[in-house]
Design a protein around this motif. Structure first.
Motif, PDB file in Angstrom:
ATOM      1  N   LYS A   1     -19.462   3.021  32.108  1.00  0.00           N
ATOM      2  CA  LYS A   1     -18.890   3.946  31.420  1.00  0.00           C
ATOM      3  C   LYS A   1     -20.602   4.497  32.708  1.00  0.00           C
ATOM      4  O   LYS A   1     -20.151   5.506  33.754  1.00  0.00           O
ATOM      5  CB  LYS A   1     -20.353   3.985  30.192  1.00  0.00           C
ATOM      6  N   VAL A   2     -21.040   3.888  33.773  1.00  0.00           N
ATOM      7  CA  VAL A   2     -21.967   4.466  34.097  1.00  0.00           C
ATOM      8  C   VAL A   2     -21.270   4.466  35.518  1.00  0.00           C
ATOM      9  O   VAL A   2     -21.287   4.990  36.535  1.00  0.00           O
ATOM     10  CB  VAL A   2     -23.856   3.773  34.229  1.00  0.00           C
ATOM     11  N   ILE A   3     -20.588   2.697  35.711  1.00  0.00           N
ATOM     12  CA  ILE A   3     -19.419   2.783  36.997  1.00  0.00           C
ATOM     13  C   ILE A   3     -18.868   3.632  37.429  1.00  0.00           C
ATOM     14  O   ILE A   3     -18.406   4.219  38.494  1.00  0.00           O
ATOM     15  CB  ILE A   3     -19.212   1.445  36.775  1.00  0.00           C
ATOM     16  N   PHE A   4     -18.060   4.188  36.347  1.00  0.00           N
ATOM     17  CA  PHE A   4     -16.660   4.969  35.987  1.00  0.00           C
ATOM     18  C   PHE A   4     -16.663   6.798  36.068  1.00  0.00           C
ATOM     19  O   PHE A   4     -15.821   6.780  35.643  1.00  0.00           O
ATOM     20  CB  PHE A   4     -15.766   3.866  35.334  1.00  0.00           C
ATOM     21  N   SER A   5     -17.556   6.515  35.720  1.00  0.00           N
ATOM     22  CA  SER A   5     -18.161   7.964  35.334  1.00  0.00           C
ATOM     23  C   SER A   5     -18.103   9.148  37.219  1.00  0.00           C
ATOM     24  O   SER A   5     -19.120   8.834  37.993  1.00  0.00           O
ATOM     25  CB  SER A   5     -19.622   8.180  34.682  1.00  0.00           C
ATOM     26  N   PRO A   6     -17.323  10.054  36.652  1.00  0.00           N
ATOM     27  CA  PRO A   6     -17.095  10.266  38.470  1.00  0.00           C
ATOM     28  C   PRO A   6     -18.269  11.072  39.747  1.00  0.00           C
ATOM     29  O   PRO A   6     -18.407  10.937  40.982  1.00  0.00           O
ATOM     30  CB  PRO A   6     -16.380  11.233  38.257  1.00  0.00           C
ATOM     31  N   LYS A   7     -19.546  11.321  38.269  1.00  0.00           N
ATOM     32  CA  LYS A   7     -20.791  12.054  38.807  1.00  0.00           C
ATOM     33  C   LYS A   7     -21.360  11.033  39.913  1.00  0.00           C
ATOM     34  O   LYS A   7     -22.111  10.924  40.637  1.00  0.00           O
ATOM     35  CB  LYS A   7     -21.763  12.243  38.531  1.00  0.00           C
ATOM     36  N   ASN A   8     -21.230   9.728  39.580  1.00  0.00           N
ATOM     37  CA  ASN A   8     -21.608   8.422  39.933  1.00  0.00           C
ATOM     38  C   ASN A   8     -21.235   7.608  41.746  1.00  0.00           C
ATOM     39  O   ASN A   8     -20.650   7.346  41.865  1.00  0.00           O
ATOM     40  CB  ASN A   8     -22.006   7.412  39.135  1.00  0.00           C
ATOM     41  N   TRP A   9     -19.539   8.469  41.212  1.00  0.00           N
ATOM     42  CA  TRP A   9     -18.590   8.224  42.533  1.00  0.00           C
ATOM     43  C   TRP A   9     -19.573   8.244  44.550  1.00  0.00           C
ATOM     44  O   TRP A   9     -19.659   7.296  45.248  1.00  0.00           O
ATOM     45  CB  TRP A   9     -17.908   8.898  42.484  1.00  0.00           C
TER      46      TRP A   9
ATOM     47  N   ARG B   1     -23.042   8.225  45.336  1.00  0.00           N
ATOM     48  CA  ARG B   1     -23.812   6.855  44.455  1.00  0.00           C
ATOM     49  C   ARG B   1     -23.292   5.419  45.243  1.00  0.00           C
ATOM     50  O   ARG B   1     -23.654   5.159  45.890  1.00  0.00           O
ATOM     51  CB  ARG B   1     -24.731   6.815  43.216  1.00  0.00           C
ATOM     52  N   ILE B   2     -21.488   5.288  44.657  1.00  0.00           N
ATOM     53  CA  ILE B   2     -21.297   3.776  44.688  1.00  0.00           C
ATOM     54  C   ILE B   2     -20.404   3.548  46.072  1.00  0.00           C
ATOM     55  O   ILE B   2     -20.764   3.126  46.721  1.00  0.00           O
ATOM     56  CB  ILE B   2     -20.115   3.754  43.685  1.00  0.00           C
ATOM     57  N   ALA B   3     -20.322   4.977  46.379  1.00  0.00           N
ATOM     58  CA  ALA B   3     -19.983   4.859  47.795  1.00  0.00           C
ATOM     59  C   ALA B   3     -20.928   4.887  48.734  1.00  0.00           C
ATOM     60  O   ALA B   3     -20.790   3.853  49.215  1.00  0.00           O
ATOM     61  CB  ALA B   3     -19.295   6.416  48.104  1.00  0.00           C
TER      62      ALA B   3
ATOM     63  N   LEU C   1     -23.900   3.415  48.082  1.00  0.00           N
ATOM     64  CA  LEU C   1     -24.100   1.507  47.928  1.00  0.00           C
ATOM     65  C   LEU C   1     -22.998   0.977  48.364  1.00  0.00           C
ATOM     66  O   LEU C   1     -24.194   0.236  49.625  1.00  0.00           O
ATOM     67  CB  LEU C   1     -24.240   1.467  46.686  1.00  0.00           C
ATOM     68  N   TRP C   2     -21.972   0.990  48.375  1.00  0.00           N
ATOM     69  CA  TRP C   2     -21.145  -0.083  49.468  1.00  0.00           C
ATOM     70  C   TRP C   2     -21.289   0.599  51.155  1.00  0.00           C
ATOM     71  O   TRP C   2     -21.162  -0.623  51.645  1.00  0.00           O
ATOM     72  CB  TRP C   2     -20.029   1.066  48.843  1.00  0.00           C
ATOM     73  N   THR C   3     -21.176   1.722  51.320  1.00  0.00           N
ATOM     74  CA  THR C   3     -21.404   1.580  52.672  1.00  0.00           C
ATOM     75  C   THR C   3     -22.908   0.735  53.288  1.00  0.00           C
ATOM     76  O   THR C   3     -22.648   0.535  54.316  1.00  0.00           O
ATOM     77  CB  THR C   3     -21.566   3.041  53.500  1.00  0.00           C
ATOM     78  N   ARG C   4     -23.614   1.442  52.238  1.00  0.00           N
ATOM     79  CA  ARG C   4     -25.049   0.311  52.649  1.00  0.00           C
ATOM     80  C   ARG C   4     -25.117  -1.119  52.730  1.00  0.00           C
ATOM     81  O   ARG C   4     -25.624  -1.783  53.205  1.00  0.00           O
ATOM     82  CB  ARG C   4     -26.239   1.229  52.037  1.00  0.00           C
ATOM     83  N   LEU C   5     -24.537  -1.487  52.127  1.00  0.00           N
ATOM     84  CA  LEU C   5     -23.892  -3.020  51.570  1.00  0.00           C
ATOM     85  C   LEU C   5     -23.101  -3.602  52.811  1.00  0.00           C
ATOM     86  O   LEU C   5     -23.510  -4.691  53.500  1.00  0.00           O
ATOM     87  CB  LEU C   5     -23.160  -3.655  50.388  1.00  0.00           C
ATOM     88  N   GLN C   6     -22.269  -3.168  53.403  1.00  0.00           N
ATOM     89  CA  GLN C   6     -21.587  -3.136  54.472  1.00  0.00           C
ATOM     90  C   GLN C   6     -22.358  -3.054  56.204  1.00  0.00           C
ATOM     91  O   GLN C   6     -22.176  -3.720  56.601  1.00  0.00           O
ATOM     92  CB  GLN C   6     -19.986  -1.784  54.642  1.00  0.00           C
TER      93      GLN C   6
END
Length: 100
Positions: free
Chosen positions: A26-34, A36-38, A40-45
Motif C-alpha cells: 500500500k505504501v509503495i504503490f500509493s501515487p503520493k509516494n511515487w 519518493r520512489i523515483a 530513491l531509485w535515482t540515488r541508488l543508481q
C-alpha cells in the motif's frame, strides 16, 4: 523460516525482497509516494555508479552552475571521457593502462 546462506542465498534474498514489497504494498504503490520512489531509485543508481568509479553528470552540471557560472560545462560524452582519462592515465599518450 530456515536460513541456509551457502546453499540458498539467492533464494533467501529473493524471499526477503518479496516479503518486504508485499508487506509494504500500500505504501509503495500509493501515487503520493511515487516521487519518493523515483528519488530513491535515482540515488541508488548514482551510488552504484560511484562505487564503480563512474561520476554523476547531473551533479557536475549543478556544481558548474552554482560555483562556476562564467565557465561552460562539458557535454556528457566529454565529461565521461575526461573522468576515464583521469582515473586511468596513459604514459606519454600511448595506450591506456588496463583497469584490472
Amino acid at each position: 523460516m530456515k536460513l541456509k546462506f551457502a546453499k540458498n542465498g539467492k533464494a533467501l534474498m529473493y524471499n526477503i525482497i518479496k516479503m518486504t514489497i508485499m508487506s509494504q504494498k500500500k505504501v509503495i504503490f500509493s501515487p503520493k509516494n511515487w516521487s519518493r520512489i523515483a528519488t530513491l531509485w535515482t540515488r541508488l543508481q548514482q551510488s552504484f555508479r560511484l562505487m564503480v568509479g563512474v561520476p554523476d553528470y547531473q551533479t557536475y552540471l549543478n556544481h558548474m552552475q552554482q560555483h562556476h557560472p562564467d565557465l561552460e560545462a562539458m557535454d556528457a560524452k566529454t565529461f565521461y571521457r575526461y573522468c576515464v582519462d583521469a582515473r586511468y592515465p596513459s604514459a606519454g599518450g600511448g595506450l591506456k593502462k588496463c583497469p584490472c
